[in-house]
Design a protein around this motif. Structure first.
Motif, short mmCIF file in Angstrom:
data_model
loop_
_atom_site.label_atom_id
_atom_site.label_comp_id
_atom_site.label_asym_id
_atom_site.label_seq_id
_atom_site.Cartn_x
_atom_site.Cartn_y
_atom_site.Cartn_z
N SER A 39 1.13 -1.18 -0.27
CA SER A 39 0.29 -0.34 -0.12
C SER A 39 1.08 1.40 0.07
O SER A 39 0.65 2.30 -0.79
N ASN A 42 2.84 1.40 -3.22
CA ASN A 42 1.64 2.15 -4.47
C ASN A 42 1.28 3.50 -4.38
O ASN A 42 1.01 4.41 -5.46
N GLU A 45 3.77 5.34 -5.90
CA GLU A 45 4.02 4.94 -7.23
C GLU A 45 2.80 5.64 -7.87
O GLU A 45 2.95 5.52 -9.14
N THR A 46 1.72 6.03 -7.17
CA THR A 46 1.17 6.43 -8.12
C THR A 46 0.68 8.48 -7.55
O THR A 46 -0.43 8.56 -8.29
#
Length: 246
Positions: A39, A42, A45-46
């Motif tokens: 989590s 992510n 990276e987003t």
């Protein structure tokens, strides 16, 4: 003592509830460690890094699963003692081992030993799983202070189990023991630690002291606090086990 320990080991491995609580400690901790690591990665990276706490620490992140997995270990510590009171088999135990201190010590020794084995296995699996999920945002076991934090986490889980068993011996009730310890570890400590002016006192609670065992700072003050809580609970349990009729 050898005979008592063997008897307690037989009880431990043949009672499904205690075996399952130990298994759940491992499964919950590892599962949540993986979810937490992926989590956070992510989020970075987003482009949602704002969702990650500004004081994010990859070392401490590896122990997030343990904070919830310890619930099962608290239940294990309670059931270790109260299961015999609930079924009434404590009378048979005390008839077989009239020296109550010996019976109490043997039970805690076996339970604490089992908890230590599970704690070490859980820490050594859940922490690397979390770091694997974090990927480039994680760290390694060779980083400064990490081995000490890993050892502190295993000690914390073991002492939490022993603390729970001591409280259970004092109260002789699974429901009452969990009704006190679960709010203490999951509500009282976390809330008080965030209130200005109270946080300095809250750090002496067992859960807050335990969390400080799982970072790279000097663990000795936190270890002394947690050991004090554990010794008090075990001592109170011992005193009442000796004085009560059953």
């Amino acid at each position: 003592m050898t005979t008592v320990v063997l008897a307690e080991w037989t009880k431990l491995r043949t009672i499904r509830s205690t075996v399952w609580t130990l298994a759940l400690t491992f499964l919950i901790s590892v599962g949540l460690a993986a979810v937490s690591g992926f989590s956070v990665r992510n989020a970075y990276e987003t482009g949602n890094a704002a969702m990650v706490r500004p004081d994010f620490d990859p070392v401490y992140s590896g122990f997030v699963g343990l904070l919830y997995g310890q619930l099962a270990l608290i239940a294990f510590g309670a059931l270790l003692v109260t299961s015999e009171y609930g079924t009434g088999t404590v009378r048979a135990t005390l008839a077989a081992v009239p020296r109550r201190g010996l019976a109490y010590g043997g039970k805690l020794l076996v339970g604490c030993g089992a908890a230590l084995v599970v704690a070490v296995a859980t820490v050594l699996v859940s922490w690397p799983v979390n770091q694997a999920g974090l990927g480039p945002y994680g760290t390694s076991m060779a980083a400064p202070g990490v081995p000490r934090a890993l050892a502190g986490a295993a000690v914390y889980l073991t002492l939490v189990c022993l603390f729970s068993a001591g409280v259970a011996a004092t109260l002789r009730s699974t429901a009452l023991t969990l009704g006190i310890l679960i709010p203490l570890f999951f509500i009282v400590g976390p809330v008080l630690s965030r209130i200005p002016g109270v946080a300095a006192v809250a750090r002496y609670l067992p859960d807050q002291a335990g969390q400080r065992l799982m970072d790279t700072a000097d663990p000795l003050p936190a270890l002394l606090v947690l050991t004090g809580w554990t010794a008090a609970a075990v001592g109170a349990g011992y005193a009442l086990v000796r004085r009560r009729d059953v």
